[in-house]
Design a protein around this motif. Structure first.
Motif, PDB file in Angstrom:
ATOM      1  N   SER A  39       0.849  -1.182   0.000  1.00 65.16           N
ATOM      2  CA  SER A  39       0.000   0.000   0.000  1.00 65.16           C
ATOM      3  C   SER A  39       0.891   1.239   0.000  1.00 65.16           C
ATOM      4  O   SER A  39       1.817   1.338   0.802  1.00 65.16           O
ATOM      5  CB  SER A  39      -0.902  -0.010   1.245  1.00 65.16           C
ATOM      6  OG  SER A  39      -1.600   1.206   1.381  1.00 65.16           O
ATOM      7  N   ASP A  72      -8.070   3.538  -1.296  1.00 66.93           N
ATOM      8  CA  ASP A  72      -8.833   3.490  -0.054  1.00 66.93           C
ATOM      9  C   ASP A  72      -9.495   4.847   0.165  1.00 66.93           C
ATOM     10  O   ASP A  72      -8.804   5.870   0.204  1.00 66.93           O
ATOM     11  CB  ASP A  72      -7.903   3.157   1.116  1.00 66.93           C
ATOM     12  CG  ASP A  72      -8.669   2.896   2.400  1.00 66.93           C
ATOM     13  OD1 ASP A  72      -9.336   3.834   2.891  1.00 66.93           O
ATOM     14  OD2 ASP A  72      -8.582   1.784   2.940  1.00 66.93           O
ATOM     15  N   THR A  75      -7.991   6.348   3.801  1.00 67.67           N
ATOM     16  CA  THR A  75      -6.560   6.643   3.919  1.00 67.67           C
ATOM     17  C   THR A  75      -5.996   7.310   2.676  1.00 67.67           C
ATOM     18  O   THR A  75      -4.904   7.877   2.714  1.00 67.67           O
ATOM     19  CB  THR A  75      -5.764   5.360   4.186  1.00 67.67           C
ATOM     20  OG1 THR A  75      -5.847   4.509   3.030  1.00 67.67           O
ATOM     21  CG2 THR A  75      -6.309   4.622   5.405  1.00 67.67           C
TER      22      THR A  75
END
Length: 268
Positions: A39, A72, A75
């Motif tokens: 990520s 996301d 985030t």
């Protein structure tokens, strides 16, 4: 016939007038994600790829809209999407060599109940194109698409051993020769001797040279002209086998499998 011999897959010419730089940058964004970078934030992507904030934003937005990245909503971090996995599926289903090899790999897996792999050469590396896991779970972090150095792996040495010696030497000289374990053979002269032994035997072995405790036996798949285009290997643990027993049991099996694959197909 597709030539799957070693080539430099990352040697794009910076002055190539046909090179589309935006496409290159898009793929660099995708390649920024891996096991240690699952990520990434926009800033991290820009830093890893060498893009300013505006460019990173445009590329991630485009790849997100195309379905290759997912974002996301909380985030704002990005990850590879499931659609990116489809690229690997397209390669595997479209590759005649992989499809031709599958029945033989499955037979080896059922007969030995050990880890069985098909690897393809790419530059100074090998890449796993098919993998049948052992119930003993040897090296579970190795999946299809995993890349390893050729010089210290049995499949890589099996392929190198079937190349003309000057070509094999050139690849060794361009390889990142380093000791991954205390058993890694990484001196040029010693590696050449290993390749000569493998060529005479028809198969190559490595004993814990990339992964500690990993015993691997491999043989090369040859095309109609006699060039190596892949390798089949069986990997076991030294907790269950000695190197002598692994070689005695599995060398004849991988040699027979690669001979059958080589003879069975005239399309790769």
């Amino acid at each position: 016939m597709t030539n799957l011999s070693f080539h430099d897959s990352h040697g794009a010419d910076d002055v190539d007038p046909l090179m589309v730089r935006s496409v290159e940058k898009a793929f660099r964004v995708l390649e920024a994600f891996d096991g240690s970078n699952r990520s990434l934030s926009l800033a991290q992507i820009g830093a890893n790829v060498g893009l300013d904030k505006s460019a990173a934003q445009r590329f991630t937005h485009t790849l997100n809209k195309l379905g290759y990245l997912q974002k996301d909503p909380i985030t704002k971090r990005f990850e590879l999407s499931l659609r990116s996995l489809e690229m690997a599926r397209h390669f595997i289903t479209a590759n005649p060599l992989v499809n031709q090899a599958m029945p033989y790999l499955l037979h080896l897996s059922r007969e030995t109940e050990e880890a069985v792999n098909l690897t393809l050469p790419d530059g100074t590396d090998i890449v796993f194109a098919a993998r049948f896991m052992s119930r003993h779970m040897l090296n579970t972090d190795v999946v299809v698409g995993t890349r390893m150095p050729a010089f210290c792996t049995a499949p890589g040495r099996a392929i190198l051993s079937r190349l003309p010696m000057d070509e094999a030497l050139s690849l060794l000289e361009r390889s990142p020769l380093q000791a991954f374990t205390s058993q890694t053979v990484h001196a040029i002269d010693a590696l050449i001797a290993r390749l000569e032994t493998a060529r005479n035997a028809g198969y190559a072995t490595t004993w814990g040279e990339f992964f500690p405790g990993d015993l691997s036996v491999a043989s090369a798949v040859l095309d109609q002209s006699g060039r190596p285009v892949a390798a089949v290997n069986i990997g076991v643990s030294n907790a269950r086998y000695t190197s002598e027993k692994a070689e005695e049991m599995f060398a004849p099996l991988v040699v027979a499998a690669t001979r059958s694959i080589s003879q069975a197909s005239s399309t790769f």
